[in-house]
Design a protein around this motif. Structure first.
Motif, PDB file in Angstrom:
ATOM      1  N   TRP A 100      37.295 -26.157  52.121  1.00 19.05           N
ATOM      2  CA  TRP A 100      38.688 -26.609  51.997  1.00 19.05           C
ATOM      3  C   TRP A 100      39.235 -26.252  50.614  1.00 19.05           C
ATOM      4  CZ3 TRP A 100      42.642 -28.376  54.824  1.00 19.05           C
ATOM      5  CH2 TRP A 100      43.703 -28.982  54.157  1.00 19.05           C
ATOM      6  N   ILE A 101      38.465 -26.532  49.572  1.00 18.28           N
ATOM      7  CA  ILE A 101      38.935 -26.256  48.208  1.00 18.28           C
ATOM      8  C   ILE A 101      39.050 -24.756  47.970  1.00 18.28           C
ATOM      9  CG2 ILE A 101      38.373 -26.475  45.742  1.00 18.28           C
ATOM     10  CD1 ILE A 101      39.496 -29.036  47.044  1.00 18.28           C
ATOM     11  N   PHE A 102      38.086 -23.964  48.430  1.00 19.33           N
ATOM     12  CA  PHE A 102      38.180 -22.505  48.277  1.00 19.33           C
ATOM     13  C   PHE A 102      39.461 -21.981  48.915  1.00 19.33           C
ATOM     14  CE2 PHE A 102      33.390 -22.049  47.754  1.00 19.33           C
ATOM     15  CZ  PHE A 102      33.480 -21.607  46.449  1.00 19.33           C
ATOM     16  N   VAL A 103      39.722 -22.379  50.144  1.00 21.86           N
ATOM     17  CA  VAL A 103      40.921 -21.915  50.847  1.00 21.86           C
ATOM     18  C   VAL A 103      42.172 -22.413  50.137  1.00 21.86           C
ATOM     19  CG1 VAL A 103      42.221 -22.072  53.005  1.00 21.86           C
ATOM     20  CG2 VAL A 103      39.754 -21.671  53.072  1.00 21.86           C
ATOM     21  N   GLN A 104      42.152 -23.668  49.723  1.00 28.04           N
ATOM     22  CA  GLN A 104      43.307 -24.239  49.033  1.00 28.04           C
ATOM     23  C   GLN A 104      43.633 -23.463  47.761  1.00 28.04           C
ATOM     24  OE1 GLN A 104      43.241 -28.062  46.711  1.00 28.04           O
ATOM     25  NE2 GLN A 104      44.143 -28.807  48.621  1.00 28.04           N
ATOM     26  N   MET A 105      42.594 -23.054  47.035  1.00 30.64           N
ATOM     27  CA  MET A 105      42.829 -22.359  45.767  1.00 30.64           C
ATOM     28  C   MET A 105      43.400 -20.957  45.951  1.00 30.64           C
ATOM     29  SD  MET A 105      39.734 -23.720  43.369  1.00 30.64           S
ATOM     30  CE  MET A 105      40.319 -22.836  41.937  1.00 30.64           C
ATOM     31  N   VAL A 106      43.328 -20.421  47.152  1.00 32.79           N
ATOM     32  CA  VAL A 106      43.958 -19.134  47.421  1.00 32.79           C
ATOM     33  C   VAL A 106      45.476 -19.276  47.329  1.00 32.79           C
ATOM     34  CG1 VAL A 106      44.390 -17.414  49.227  1.00 32.79           C
ATOM     35  CG2 VAL A 106      42.066 -18.250  48.827  1.00 32.79           C
ATOM     36  N   PHE A 107      45.988 -20.440  47.754  1.00 37.85           N
ATOM     37  CA  PHE A 107      47.432 -20.639  47.832  1.00 37.85           C
ATOM     38  C   PHE A 107      47.992 -21.535  46.747  1.00 37.85           C
ATOM     39  CE2 PHE A 107      45.877 -19.840  52.142  1.00 37.85           C
ATOM     40  CZ  PHE A 107      46.602 -18.683  52.412  1.00 37.85           C
ATOM     41  N   ILE A 108      47.220 -22.485  46.288  1.00 33.74           N
ATOM     42  CA  ILE A 108      47.740 -23.469  45.338  1.00 33.74           C
ATOM     43  C   ILE A 108      47.080 -23.246  43.987  1.00 33.74           C
ATOM     44  CG2 ILE A 108      47.909 -25.945  44.837  1.00 33.74           C
ATOM     45  CD1 ILE A 108      47.922 -26.429  47.838  1.00 33.74           C
ATOM     46  N   PRO A 109      47.883 -23.162  42.928  1.00 33.49           N
ATOM     47  CA  PRO A 109      47.301 -22.973  41.593  1.00 33.49           C
ATOM     48  C   PRO A 109      46.303 -24.089  41.265  1.00 33.49           C
ATOM     49  CG  PRO A 109      49.686 -22.729  41.524  1.00 33.49           C
ATOM     50  CD  PRO A 109      49.334 -23.223  42.902  1.00 33.49           C
ATOM     51  N   PHE A 110      45.373 -23.765  40.390  1.00 31.99           N
ATOM     52  CA  PHE A 110      44.312 -24.704  40.025  1.00 31.99           C
ATOM     53  C   PHE A 110      44.878 -26.035  39.545  1.00 31.99           C
ATOM     54  CE2 PHE A 110      41.627 -26.699  36.842  1.00 31.99           C
ATOM     55  CZ  PHE A 110      40.466 -26.876  37.566  1.00 31.99           C
ATOM     56  N   SER A 111      44.222 -27.111  40.005  1.00 32.01           N
ATOM     57  CA  SER A 111      44.527 -28.441  39.497  1.00 32.01           C
ATOM     58  C   SER A 111      43.218 -29.184  39.271  1.00 32.01           C
ATOM     59  CB  SER A 111      45.413 -29.223  40.465  1.00 32.01           C
ATOM     60  OG  SER A 111      44.652 -29.696  41.562  1.00 32.01           O
ATOM     61  N   VAL A 112      43.272 -30.203  38.465  1.00 30.32           N
ATOM     62  CA  VAL A 112      42.089 -31.002  38.174  1.00 30.32           C
ATOM     63  C   VAL A 112      41.540 -31.631  39.458  1.00 30.32           C
ATOM     64  CG1 VAL A 112      41.247 -33.032  36.924  1.00 30.32           C
ATOM     65  CG2 VAL A 112      42.790 -31.428  35.805  1.00 30.32           C
ATOM     66  N   LEU A 113      42.423 -32.020  40.381  1.00 27.78           N
ATOM     67  CA  LEU A 113      41.969 -32.614  41.639  1.00 27.78           C
ATOM     68  C   LEU A 113      41.084 -31.651  42.433  1.00 27.78           C
ATOM     69  CD1 LEU A 113      44.964 -34.665  43.068  1.00 27.78           C
ATOM     70  CD2 LEU A 113      42.762 -35.515  42.254  1.00 27.78           C
ATOM     71  N   GLN A 114      41.406 -30.371  42.391  1.00 28.79           N
ATOM     72  CA  GLN A 114      40.563 -29.393  43.080  1.00 28.79           C
ATOM     73  C   GLN A 114      39.154 -29.390  42.493  1.00 28.79           C
ATOM     74  OE1 GLN A 114      43.117 -26.057  42.412  1.00 28.79           O
ATOM     75  NE2 GLN A 114      43.897 -26.065  44.513  1.00 28.79           N
ATOM     76  N   ALA A 115      39.061 -29.457  41.180  1.00 32.71           N
ATOM     77  CA  ALA A 115      37.752 -29.492  40.530  1.00 32.71           C
ATOM     78  C   ALA A 115      37.005 -30.775  40.884  1.00 32.71           C
ATOM     79  CB  ALA A 115      37.910 -29.361  39.019  1.00 32.71           C
ATOM     80  N   VAL A 116      37.717 -31.890  40.933  1.00 34.78           N
ATOM     81  CA  VAL A 116      37.096 -33.174  41.265  1.00 34.78           C
ATOM     82  C   VAL A 116      36.532 -33.135  42.687  1.00 34.78           C
ATOM     83  CG1 VAL A 116      37.586 -35.623  41.720  1.00 34.78           C
ATOM     84  CG2 VAL A 116      38.421 -34.540  39.623  1.00 34.78           C
ATOM     85  N   TYR A 117      37.324 -32.646  43.636  1.00 28.40           N
ATOM     86  CA  TYR A 117      36.878 -32.625  45.024  1.00 28.40           C
ATOM     87  C   TYR A 117      35.811 -31.561  45.273  1.00 28.40           C
ATOM     88  CZ  TYR A 117      39.995 -36.294  46.238  1.00 28.40           C
ATOM     89  OH  TYR A 117      40.585 -37.523  46.302  1.00 28.40           O
ATOM     90  N   PHE A 118      35.877 -30.470  44.554  1.00 36.79           N
ATOM     91  CA  PHE A 118      34.805 -29.476  44.640  1.00 36.79           C
ATOM     92  C   PHE A 118      33.510 -30.113  44.124  1.00 36.79           C
ATOM     93  CE2 PHE A 118      32.293 -25.827  43.323  1.00 36.79           C
ATOM     94  CZ  PHE A 118      32.440 -24.970  44.399  1.00 36.79           C
ATOM     95  N   GLY A 119      33.621 -30.814  43.010  1.00 39.75           N
ATOM     96  CA  GLY A 119      32.460 -31.517  42.458  1.00 39.75           C
ATOM     97  C   GLY A 119      31.923 -32.572  43.409  1.00 39.75           C
ATOM     98  N   ALA A 120      32.818 -33.275  44.106  1.00 34.99           N
ATOM     99  CA  ALA A 120      32.382 -34.289  45.073  1.00 34.99           C
ATOM    100  C   ALA A 120      31.613 -33.646  46.222  1.00 34.99           C
ATOM    101  CB  ALA A 120      33.584 -35.066  45.603  1.00 34.99           C
ATOM    102  N   GLY A 121      32.083 -32.495  46.700  1.00 34.28           N
ATOM    103  CA  GLY A 121      31.369 -31.779  47.756  1.00 34.28           C
ATOM    104  C   GLY A 121      29.990 -31.339  47.293  1.00 34.28           C
ATOM    105  N   LEU A 122      29.906 -30.815  46.071  1.00 36.43           N
ATOM    106  CA  LEU A 122      28.602 -30.435  45.519  1.00 36.43           C
ATOM    107  C   LEU A 122      27.700 -31.651  45.349  1.00 36.43           C
ATOM    108  CD1 LEU A 122      29.540 -27.805  42.761  1.00 36.43           C
ATOM    109  CD2 LEU A 122      28.454 -27.380  44.976  1.00 36.43           C
ATOM    110  N   LEU A 123      28.280 -32.775  44.923  1.00 36.29           N
ATOM    111  CA  LEU A 123      27.512 -34.005  44.749  1.00 36.29           C
ATOM    112  C   LEU A 123      26.935 -34.480  46.079  1.00 36.29           C
ATOM    113  CD1 LEU A 123      26.519 -36.318  42.954  1.00 36.29           C
ATOM    114  CD2 LEU A 123      28.753 -37.428  43.317  1.00 36.29           C
ATOM    115  N   GLU A 124      27.740 -34.417  47.129  1.00 38.18           N
ATOM    116  CA  GLU A 124      27.248 -34.816  48.454  1.00 38.18           C
ATOM    117  C   GLU A 124      26.039 -33.973  48.862  1.00 38.18           C
ATOM    118  OE1 GLU A 124      31.625 -36.181  50.130  1.00 38.18           O
ATOM    119  OE2 GLU A 124      30.817 -34.234  50.695  1.00 38.18           O
ATOM    120  N   ILE A 125      26.163 -32.672  48.694  1.00 43.53           N
ATOM    121  CA  ILE A 125      25.065 -31.771  49.055  1.00 43.53           C
ATOM    122  C   ILE A 125      23.847 -32.035  48.166  1.00 43.53           C
ATOM    123  CG2 ILE A 125      24.342 -29.343  49.124  1.00 43.53           C
ATOM    124  CD1 ILE A 125      27.365 -28.728  49.793  1.00 43.53           C
TER     125      ILE A 125
END
Length: 145
Positions: A100-125
């Motif tokens: 979701w974050i990878f696809v989102q970053m194609v269209f939406i400029p980087f935001s801190v929330l993207q980093a937080v949610y990417f980190g949350a996905g990595l944390l889950e794994i």
């Protein structure tokens, strides 16, 4: 699931928080696309959709709320109930978050929330890998050949 309470609880918390915020974000996107006057501060500007497959945030909002939020909710419930395939559900939810974050970053400029949610996905794994003993150098009985 290899039972490790110290890992199961934080995993359930991360999954639950992700589910709640995905649902809330999806509702905000849906509301903002149906009635722009309802758009909340977190609804991105519609210009960001130019060049994408979408002409509004309605479908992305539905996917965010139902698919991403739903996957995380199901995984959270499975972890809390110690269901046999809870680790698989949690990893699937984590990978869905990363996609979701990878696809989102194609269209939406980087935001801190993207980093937080990417980190949350990595944390889950990562928490699932710890729970299985993979990151501690142990072999899970289910993974042993």
């Amino acid at each position: 699931m290899h039972e490790t309470r110290s890992i199961r609880v934080p995993l359930a918390v991360v999954l639950g928080l992700f589910s709640a915020t995905a649902f809330a974000g999806g509702i905000a996107l849906i509301a903002g696309s149906l009635d722009p006057s309802l758009g909340l501060a977190i609804t991105p500007p519609p210009e960001l959709l130019e060049g994408s497959l979408f002409d509004s945030y309605l479908l992305p909002g539905i996917v965010l709320a139902v698919v991403l939020g739903g996957m995380h909710l199901v995984a959270c419930i499975m972890v809390l109930r110690r269901q046999p395939h809870a680790d698989l559900a949690a990893v699937a939810a984590g990978f869905a978050a990363l996609i979701w974050i990878f696809v989102q970053m194609v269209f939406i400029p980087f935001s801190v929330l993207q980093a937080v949610y990417f980190g949350a996905g990595l944390l889950e794994i990562g928490l699932v890998l710890l729970q299985l003993g993979v990151l501690r150098g142990e072999r899970s009985p289910r993974l042993a050949g």
